[in-house]
Design a protein around this motif. Structure first.
Motif, short mmCIF file in Angstrom:
data_model
loop_
_atom_site.label_atom_id
_atom_site.label_comp_id
_atom_site.label_asym_id
_atom_site.label_seq_id
_atom_site.Cartn_x
_atom_site.Cartn_y
_atom_site.Cartn_z
N ILE A 1 -68.25 -61.00 5.79
CA ILE A 1 -67.34 -60.30 4.83
C ILE A 1 -67.88 -58.90 4.42
O ILE A 1 -67.30 -57.80 4.31
N GLY A 2 -69.05 -59.21 3.86
CA GLY A 2 -69.83 -57.76 3.55
C GLY A 2 -69.97 -56.71 4.52
O GLY A 2 -69.67 -55.57 4.45
N VAL A 3 -70.31 -57.20 5.75
CA VAL A 3 -70.38 -56.33 6.75
C VAL A 3 -69.12 -55.76 7.12
O VAL A 3 -69.00 -54.67 7.61
N GLY A 4 -68.06 -56.58 7.06
CA GLY A 4 -66.43 -56.09 7.44
C GLY A 4 -66.15 -55.08 6.63
O GLY A 4 -65.74 -53.82 6.99
N TRP B 1 -62.14 -51.07 3.39
CA TRP B 1 -61.22 -52.12 2.67
C TRP B 1 -60.03 -52.78 3.26
O TRP B 1 -59.56 -53.70 3.28
N VAL B 2 -59.44 -51.80 4.48
CA VAL B 2 -58.22 -52.13 4.95
C VAL B 2 -58.50 -53.26 5.91
O VAL B 2 -57.98 -54.44 6.22
N ILE B 3 -59.27 -52.90 6.98
CA ILE B 3 -59.77 -53.91 8.08
C ILE B 3 -60.91 -54.77 7.47
O ILE B 3 -60.82 -56.17 7.77
N GLY B 4 -61.54 -54.54 6.49
CA GLY B 4 -62.45 -55.62 5.82
C GLY B 4 -61.79 -56.67 5.09
O GLY B 4 -62.13 -57.68 4.90
N PHE B 5 -60.34 -56.48 4.61
CA PHE B 5 -59.58 -57.35 3.97
C PHE B 5 -59.41 -58.34 5.33
O PHE B 5 -59.32 -59.52 4.98
N GLY B 6 -59.39 -58.09 6.53
CA GLY B 6 -58.92 -59.03 7.60
C GLY B 6 -60.11 -59.70 7.80
O GLY B 6 -60.07 -60.96 8.35
#
Length: 136
Positions: A56-59, A65-70
């Motif tokens: 999650i942190g790497v994402g 934040w947009v793709i990291g939320f995925g």
């Protein structure tokens, strides 16, 4: 940690020398009690959860934040898969698409599944961080 080690040493010495010492912690260091396997399973699950949090942190770090939320969705899937291997009723009772398996699952298959999940998480982390730019 040190008291556990000292108690283990005392237990081994009292068994080796046949000393008349009765220890209440005899079941703690008895290999048949299952304490070591329980600790190993706990550490395996804790390492899996650590890798999922790292994913999650790497994402978020790499994609924002947009793709990291995925990546949170990917993490929920990985947690569900880990719970499926161990027969836990945690996420499988909340998420309807995760089938529920009985708690008496084969431990060898659960360990193999967790190790495979760990390998996939480590490989994906390596691919995501291989050419990442460091932000200052």
């Amino acid at each position: 940690m040190i008291p556990v080690v000292v108690t283990g040493i005392e237990y081994q010495i009292s068994n080796f020398a046949s000393l008349p010492i009765k220890a209440d912690t005899a079941t703690l260091f008895d290999p048949a009690s299952g304490w070591f396997s329980d600790a190993g399973i706990f550490l395996l699950n804790a390492f899996t959860y650590h890798l999922i949090g790292w994913l999650i942190g790497v994402g978020y770090y790499r994609f924002g934040w947009v793709i990291g939320f995925g990546f949170i969705g990917i993490a929920i899937f990985a947690l569900s898969l880990n719970d499926y291997f161990w027969g836990d009723n945690g996420l499988s009772s909340i998420i309807p698409w995760v089938p529920n398996i009985p708690a008496d699952a084969n431990p060898a298959l659960a360990i193999a599944g967790s190790l495979l999940l760990i390998a996939v998480l480590l490989a994906s982390m390596r691919m995501l961080t291989k050419r990442i730019s460091i932000k200052m």
